[in-house]
Design a protein around this motif. Structure first.
Motif, PDB file in Angstrom:
ATOM      1  N   ARG A 139     -88.200 -21.347 -17.521  1.00  0.00           N
ATOM      2  CA  ARG A 139     -90.083 -21.483 -16.480  1.00  0.00           C
ATOM      3  C   ARG A 139     -90.543 -21.906 -16.937  1.00  0.00           C
ATOM      4  NH1 ARG A 139     -88.374 -14.907 -16.979  1.00  0.00           N
ATOM      5  NH2 ARG A 139     -87.644 -14.293 -15.314  1.00  0.00           N
ATOM      6  N   GLU A 140     -90.817 -22.372 -18.166  1.00  0.00           N
ATOM      7  CA  GLU A 140     -91.835 -23.167 -18.677  1.00  0.00           C
ATOM      8  C   GLU A 140     -91.646 -24.179 -18.651  1.00  0.00           C
ATOM      9  OE1 GLU A 140     -94.141 -25.074 -23.339  1.00  0.00           O
ATOM     10  OE2 GLU A 140     -92.384 -22.956 -23.041  1.00  0.00           O
ATOM     11  N   ARG A 141     -90.132 -24.737 -18.790  1.00  0.00           N
ATOM     12  CA  ARG A 141     -89.928 -26.412 -18.207  1.00  0.00           C
ATOM     13  C   ARG A 141     -89.856 -26.996 -16.742  1.00  0.00           C
ATOM     14  NH1 ARG A 141     -85.323 -29.105 -21.454  1.00  0.00           N
ATOM     15  NH2 ARG A 141     -85.004 -30.427 -19.769  1.00  0.00           N
ATOM     16  N   LEU A 142     -89.338 -25.664 -16.064  1.00  0.00           N
ATOM     17  CA  LEU A 142     -89.808 -26.415 -14.798  1.00  0.00           C
ATOM     18  C   LEU A 142     -90.856 -26.432 -14.125  1.00  0.00           C
ATOM     19  CD1 LEU A 142     -87.344 -26.856 -12.615  1.00  0.00           C
ATOM     20  CD2 LEU A 142     -86.667 -26.156 -14.885  1.00  0.00           C
ATOM     21  N   GLN A 143     -91.855 -25.158 -14.864  1.00  0.00           N
ATOM     22  CA  GLN A 143     -93.428 -25.335 -14.646  1.00  0.00           C
ATOM     23  C   GLN A 143     -93.592 -26.556 -14.808  1.00  0.00           C
ATOM     24  OE1 GLN A 143     -94.265 -21.437 -16.546  1.00  0.00           O
ATOM     25  NE2 GLN A 143     -93.500 -19.954 -14.696  1.00  0.00           N
ATOM     26  N   ARG A 144     -93.170 -27.229 -15.644  1.00  0.00           N
ATOM     27  CA  ARG A 144     -94.530 -27.803 -16.361  1.00  0.00           C
ATOM     28  C   ARG A 144     -94.046 -29.929 -15.086  1.00  0.00           C
ATOM     29  NH1 ARG A 144     -95.059 -27.822 -22.769  1.00  0.00           N
ATOM     30  NH2 ARG A 144     -96.052 -26.255 -23.274  1.00  0.00           N
ATOM     31  N   VAL A 145     -92.517 -29.857 -15.140  1.00  0.00           N
ATOM     32  CA  VAL A 145     -92.394 -30.239 -14.359  1.00  0.00           C
ATOM     33  C   VAL A 145     -93.381 -31.219 -12.980  1.00  0.00           C
ATOM     34  CG1 VAL A 145     -90.742 -31.637 -12.123  1.00  0.00           C
ATOM     35  CG2 VAL A 145     -90.097 -30.422 -13.885  1.00  0.00           C
ATOM     36  N   PRO A 146     -94.195 -32.276 -13.428  1.00  0.00           N
ATOM     37  CA  PRO A 146     -95.107 -32.430 -12.665  1.00  0.00           C
ATOM     38  C   PRO A 146     -95.266 -33.112 -11.179  1.00  0.00           C
ATOM     39  CG  PRO A 146     -93.971 -34.195 -13.896  1.00  0.00           C
ATOM     40  CD  PRO A 146     -93.439 -33.362 -14.370  1.00  0.00           C
ATOM     41  N   TYR A 147     -93.896 -33.157 -11.137  1.00  0.00           N
ATOM     42  CA  TYR A 147     -94.445 -33.457  -8.941  1.00  0.00           C
ATOM     43  C   TYR A 147     -92.861 -32.213  -8.133  1.00  0.00           C
ATOM     44  CZ  TYR A 147     -95.111 -37.961 -11.362  1.00  0.00           C
ATOM     45  OH  TYR A 147     -95.800 -38.701 -12.273  1.00  0.00           O
ATOM     46  N   ARG A 148     -93.434 -32.620  -6.865  1.00  0.00           N
ATOM     47  CA  ARG A 148     -92.885 -31.817  -6.186  1.00  0.00           C
ATOM     48  C   ARG A 148     -91.194 -32.526  -5.597  1.00  0.00           C
ATOM     49  NH1 ARG A 148     -97.449 -30.217  -1.717  1.00  0.00           N
ATOM     50  NH2 ARG A 148     -98.803 -28.243  -3.058  1.00  0.00           N
TER      51      ARG A 148
END
Length: 425
Positions: free
Chosen positions: A133-142
């Motif tokens: 969850r943390e990994r995907l939340q940190r993806v900076p772009y849509r």
């Protein structure tokens, strides 16, 4: 085998291996479920951070001492290649729903979510799910300027139960060997796919007894208490058939750039033979998979229809663009391959003039996007250029079982469309 783990001194396994063993022998006296849950807490800080960055890592601080030289290591190279190869082989339409079983820290989920797929990841470890969850939340772009990444993660034991939903595809990427009850796992995988749903399995093969790889697997089980029990290829294929899956793609994972003059295909194939890349299709709701395919076909039938009628009159050399709905109405699974080896299916069109002279014949354009089981259908976009001469023409559309037959030769009815070409008004 967990990436980045050192192998401690070896001793004898709890049970001697035999060549007849279906899986690599596990060590007795270990609670492997507890080991899978506790595994992240046993990692060094650098390895825990690597779970958030896989497959990237700082080359200045290698996470494994067994790799030497500059640049990314061989496993990392393989992972990057695997992801792209899986995405192409699955050929899922935009917005498809994917389940990643044994998702770990979500690195594969991130890759597919960035294509706009709806991704679900499950793992038995709460810590790994938190990292995912943390990994995907940190993806900076849509995904694009308007679309957020679509993902969800659950702590879930796939040996115990299926999720109460179905998916377009399930991926088991280097994960099946961590489960003790493979029959329960495959039964639950089948429950989460509708008829025709796709399963992609990547699994390394059970190493030979006494090999360095075998010793390394035993060392990992002792150190981290995680199950490292790969399958023999024969047993893995048997499990798939038993649980209603048929293999529609059996691949070698070739990665890398090769000098043209030094290219040695046989050597490369031998080096890659220890990994199974299997694209599978669910073709039975209960019982084993039993269905002929186009390498040895049974009844070949196709229902080919235009999505919308073509204009009866078109201009000279005008662009023709239309959609076909092609349904498998026989009893045979249609296999596909971009290189069209014998026994694979391709669309074929013939253009005739009003005196029935063959003017043009086109095979394989467009390609079928995926293997098609009986009862399934695909939508194909066809583009052609109309003749430059005025007159009446017939476009005949059929399928070919490569190097075996045209479907029409086996009693299937092709689609014939007649149109006129006139001077532009």
């Amino acid at each position: 085998m967990k990436e980045g783990m050192s192998t401690p001194p070896t001793d004898q396994p709890a049970v001697d291996e035999t060549e007849e063993s279906r899986r690599f022998r596990k060590l007795d006296g270990i609670d492997y479920k507890r080991g899978a849950i506790d595994y992240p807490q046993k990692l060094a800080p650098s390895d825990r951070h690597h779970l958030l960055t896989k497959p990237f890592y700082n080359l200045a601080h290698r996470h494994s001492e067994k790799y030497e030289g500059e640049g990314p290591d061989a496993d990392t190279h393989r992972h990057f290649s695997d992801f792209a190869n899986m995405a192409v082989a699955l050929a899922l339409p935009a917005g498809a729903r994917i389940l990643d079983v044994g998702c770990g820290a979500g690195w594969l989920c991130e890759y597919f979510a960035r294509f706009g797929y709806h991704v679900t990841g499950v793992d038995i470890s709460p810590t790994l799910i938190e990292l995912a969850r943390e990994r995907l939340q940190r993806v900076p772009y849509r995904v694009d300027e308007e679309t957020n990444l679509n993902y969800q993660f659950f702590v879930h034991d796939i040996e115990i139960a299926a999720l109460p939903e179905t998916f377009d595809a399930v991926i088991c990427y280097d994960a099946l060997h961590h489960f003790e009850d493979e029959d329960a796992v495959f039964a639950n995988l089948r429950a989460m796919l509708n008829y025709g749903g796709l399963l992609f399995v990547l699994e390394g093969e059970r190493p030979p007894a006494g090999s360095a790889s075998a010793e390394e697997l035993r060392g990992v089980m002792r150190q981290y208490q995680t199950l490292e029990s790969p399958f023999s290829r024969e047993y893995l294929l048997t499990l798939l058939r038993t649980h209603g899956f048929t293999v529609v793609g059996d691949y070698l994972g070739i990665s890398g750039l090769f000098e043209r003059e030094a290219f040695a295909a046989e050597r490369i194939m031998q080096e890659q033979a220890g990994f199974n890349y299997l694209l599978c299709k669910k073709v039975a709701a209960v019982g084993p998979a039993s269905m002929p395919n186009t390498r040895a076909p049974g009844k070949l039938r196709a229902d080919i229809n235009l999505e919308q009628e073509l204009p009866r009159v078109i201009g000279r050399a005008a662009r023709l663009e239309f959609y076909l709905i092609v349904k498998n109405t026989g009893d045979t699974l249609w296999l596909i391959d971009r290189y069209a080896p014998p026994g694979t299916v391709r669309l074929a069109t013939k253009l005739f003039d009003e005196t029935n002279n063959l003017l043009e014949e086109v095979h394989g354009v467009p390609a079928l996007p995926r293997a098609v089981a009986p009862g399934e259908q695909v939508r194909l976009k066809v583009t052609r250029t109309a003749p430059a001469m005025t007159g009446t023409y017939t476009l005949k559309i059929d399928l070919i079982d490569q190097d075996i037959c045209w479907f029409e030769e086996r009693g299937s009815e092709p689609l014939a469309v007649t149109f006129a070409v006139a001077n532009d008004s």
